[in-house]
Scaffold this active site. Sequence first.
Site, mmCIF file in Angstrom:
data_model
loop_
_atom_site.group_PDB
_atom_site.id
_atom_site.type_symbol
_atom_site.label_atom_id
_atom_site.label_comp_id
_atom_site.label_asym_id
_atom_site.label_seq_id
_atom_site.Cartn_x
_atom_site.Cartn_y
_atom_site.Cartn_z
ATOM 1 N N GLU A 117 0.041 74.069 18.116
ATOM 2 C CA GLU A 117 -0.994 73.089 17.773
ATOM 3 C C GLU A 117 -2.185 73.146 18.720
ATOM 4 O O GLU A 117 -3.180 72.453 18.505
ATOM 5 C CB GLU A 117 -0.394 71.670 17.779
ATOM 6 C CG GLU A 117 0.739 71.479 16.790
ATOM 7 C CD GLU A 117 2.110 71.766 17.395
ATOM 8 O OE1 GLU A 117 3.097 71.195 16.896
ATOM 9 O OE2 GLU A 117 2.196 72.570 18.361
ATOM 10 N N CYS A 131 4.854 67.254 19.217
ATOM 11 C CA CYS A 131 5.304 66.402 20.320
ATOM 12 C C CYS A 131 4.197 65.421 20.691
ATOM 13 O O CYS A 131 3.005 65.695 20.539
ATOM 14 C CB CYS A 131 5.710 67.252 21.523
ATOM 15 S SG CYS A 131 4.379 68.230 22.231
ATOM 16 N N CYS A 172 1.031 67.695 21.843
ATOM 17 C CA CYS A 172 0.398 68.453 20.764
ATOM 18 C C CYS A 172 -0.391 67.540 19.829
ATOM 19 O O CYS A 172 -1.363 67.967 19.200
ATOM 20 C CB CYS A 172 1.458 69.213 19.979
ATOM 21 S SG CYS A 172 2.242 70.532 20.933
ATOM 22 N N ALA A 195 30.982 93.880 11.725
ATOM 23 C CA ALA A 195 31.005 94.810 10.592
ATOM 24 C C ALA A 195 32.454 95.177 10.313
ATOM 25 O O ALA A 195 33.237 95.379 11.236
ATOM 26 C CB ALA A 195 30.192 96.058 10.910
ATOM 27 N N THR A 213 36.261 93.714 24.682
ATOM 28 C CA THR A 213 35.178 94.557 24.160
ATOM 29 C C THR A 213 34.405 95.205 25.295
ATOM 30 O O THR A 213 34.061 96.389 25.245
ATOM 31 C CB THR A 213 34.237 93.711 23.279
ATOM 32 O OG1 THR A 213 34.956 93.209 22.158
ATOM 33 C CG2 THR A 213 33.054 94.536 22.796
ATOM 34 N N ARG A 252 17.264 97.720 20.913
ATOM 35 C CA ARG A 252 16.676 99.055 20.779
ATOM 36 C C ARG A 252 15.992 99.204 19.419
ATOM 37 O O ARG A 252 16.483 98.700 18.409
ATOM 38 C CB ARG A 252 17.764 100.125 20.927
ATOM 39 C CG ARG A 252 18.506 100.043 22.248
ATOM 40 C CD ARG A 252 19.607 101.081 22.360
ATOM 41 N NE ARG A 252 20.684 100.885 21.383
ATOM 42 C CZ ARG A 252 21.700 100.048 21.558
ATOM 43 N NH1 ARG A 252 21.765 99.278 22.632
ATOM 44 N NH2 ARG A 252 22.652 99.953 20.638
#
Length: 367
Positions: A67, A90, A99, A169, A211, A222
């Site tokens: 803003e 705000c 703002c 995945a 992991t 990346r």
Amino acid sequence: MYTVNAPPDRVVAVLSADERWMTLALDLAPRGLGRTAPNPPVSCVIVQGDEVVGQGFHPRAGEPHAEVFAPHGAGAHARGATAYVTLEPCSHHGRTPPCTDALIASGVCRVVVSTLNPNPRVAGRGVQALRDAAIDVSVGILEAGATRQQAGFRSVIVRGRPWVVAKYAMTLDGKVAAVGEGNGKVSDAAARERAMVWRNELDAVAVGSGTLNMDDPALTTRGVPGGRYARAVVFDRQARSNPQAQAWRPGSVLVTAPDAAVSAFEASGITVVRAETPQSALTQLGHLGLSSMLLEGGPGLLSTLLDAGLVDEVRTFISPKLLGGGLSPLTSPDRRMNEAQELRDVTVETLGQDVLVTGLLSDIPRL
């Protein structure tokens, strides 16, 4: 939004003027994702007639808010214009001035707010400040899209912990890895590129000690132009992870038990979070300024947080492969089908040969 006459197999949605400009604002706000915490990603578009005369987004914490940037770009053209803001401005002094003051000083005559601000220091006060300045204010335009962008900010403000996104995945028969193989590639390049975008957009990327020790992931971002590294978080109750692992870098966090020996990590400048429970761990991560966390593995950590009700969103790549034996994404105890946790607001997308399924397990906090 309304529909127009179209062939039976097509429904054409037509955006209202407010929806059109708010869509532009919502397209701009994500440029701050991963950089604004503990602040939210917010954008502002100023429209005079049918022309955008100023626009801006909050680039990172401590810098001016959207803003401020938008009126600066609009200059004198902001007077009598309409400002479209993705979050209620705000109305209090923090690192930067309110703002609402910037919008009032710009001379706009109307402000369209997508969604109210859950911060107790704002929570309607920003809208009231604008109305007290004789500015017309509309609230609730494309609210669902805005709250989704602000999930991390809302989670920390309302619940005191980051928004947790589980990503994994798996093969068509539900396996995330072959036994003893470690980091074998399950998904194809398009899926891995999308995962890098998520690392760029979320505040932290987390793995468990299993992991870390088996795969030694760098947990870097990346191939994303202008990308940044999310803060690496490792959950290891016994603090037996390799202190020389690639994930350890300035800003990395070790989450461990209260009585774990951590001197080697502290000597390397690693931030140590000691926690009795997963809830306590996430609360402390919130105190570190992390509003969102990408949970990348493994099955043990995912199951622990899922069983504790601390996973908010799931993003799963399904690859057209059949493995047979292998590791499942969860190690939770067996349940009946009627006890399964169902995702909401589900989307399905094709990425190369893979299918991406996303959905929510938690409601995004509002007020």
